[in-house]
Design a protein around this motif. Sequence first.
Motif, PDB file in Angstrom:
ATOM      1  N   VAL A 195       0.835  -1.203   0.000  1.00 51.10           N
ATOM      2  CA  VAL A 195       0.000   0.000   0.000  1.00 51.10           C
ATOM      3  C   VAL A 195       0.872   1.257   0.000  1.00 51.10           C
ATOM      4  O   VAL A 195       0.691   2.149  -0.826  1.00 51.10           O
ATOM      5  CB  VAL A 195      -0.962  -0.004   1.220  1.00 51.10           C
TER       6      VAL A 195
ATOM      7  N   SER B 299      -3.804   0.097  -4.240  1.00 54.68           N
ATOM      8  CA  SER B 299      -5.008   0.317  -3.447  1.00 54.68           C
ATOM      9  C   SER B 299      -5.251  -0.915  -2.573  1.00 54.68           C
ATOM     10  O   SER B 299      -4.620  -1.961  -2.771  1.00 54.68           O
ATOM     11  CB  SER B 299      -6.204   0.542  -4.375  1.00 54.68           C
ATOM     12  N   TYR B 300      -6.177  -0.805  -1.630  1.00 53.13           N
ATOM     13  CA  TYR B 300      -6.487  -1.965  -0.805  1.00 53.13           C
ATOM     14  C   TYR B 300      -6.991  -3.135  -1.659  1.00 53.13           C
ATOM     15  O   TYR B 300      -6.538  -4.266  -1.471  1.00 53.13           O
ATOM     16  CB  TYR B 300      -7.512  -1.602   0.276  1.00 53.13           C
TER      17      TYR B 300
ATOM     18  N   TYR C 285      -4.387   5.785  -0.734  1.00 55.37           N
ATOM     19  CA  TYR C 285      -5.810   5.743  -1.056  1.00 55.37           C
ATOM     20  C   TYR C 285      -6.327   4.344  -0.827  1.00 55.37           C
ATOM     21  O   TYR C 285      -5.711   3.375  -1.207  1.00 55.37           O
ATOM     22  CB  TYR C 285      -6.029   6.136  -2.524  1.00 55.37           C
ATOM     23  N   GLU C 286      -7.487   4.258  -0.213  1.00 57.16           N
ATOM     24  CA  GLU C 286      -8.133   2.960  -0.017  1.00 57.16           C
ATOM     25  C   GLU C 286      -9.010   2.706  -1.212  1.00 57.16           C
ATOM     26  O   GLU C 286      -9.423   1.706  -1.549  1.00 57.16           O
ATOM     27  CB  GLU C 286      -8.947   2.953   1.271  1.00 57.16           C
TER      28      GLU C 286
END
Length: 199
Positions: free
Chosen positions: A147, A153-154, A198-199
């Motif tokens: 990450v 991203s997740y 950012y998720e």
Amino acid sequence: MSETSGPEGDDASVIARSLHEPEAFAEVFRRHAPDITRYVTRRLGEDAADDVAAETFLAAFRQRDSYDLARPNARPWLYGIATNLMSRHVRTEVRQLRVVERTGADPVTASFAERSDERVSAEAARRSLAGALAALPEGQRDTLLLVAWAGLSYPETAEALGVRLGTVRSRVNRARLKLRKALGELDPMATVSEEPVYE
């Protein structure tokens, strides 16, 4: 971050074409090798990085017939392969983190760093962070660094590691808590990454 498309199309198109034209896979290498190499260098140091990066693309080439062509971006797949290969080098990674802890020198940013008061402060934080990262369990470290350092991203991290999204969230949360405690309540994500996450 690497571009995932170009005149040849997105990564999935290039990989599909490479099944009949193996030389087409060189485009995937061109797009992603610099980022994968930087990521591996940061985790393992320069000595092991070139070998692991090369092994990553060799494994990807060999496994390209099993690539999910519904996924236009190959980044998570490539980072997953690199992470699996790095698991053979856990001792090397921990040793590399301990070197950064002692010296404050990040192998990726060291040659570009200017000497200033701000850089000296960052170097001190980097040392503490490296020690805290070395102490994390491997799964938490892999997840957090995909990450923070790889910029995944997740959902991409879940894809790369072959785990559920909830597992990624849980591992990142646990790692952040441990790092925050080790860093005296500083935000570990601000220290781990110079870019927003950012998720």
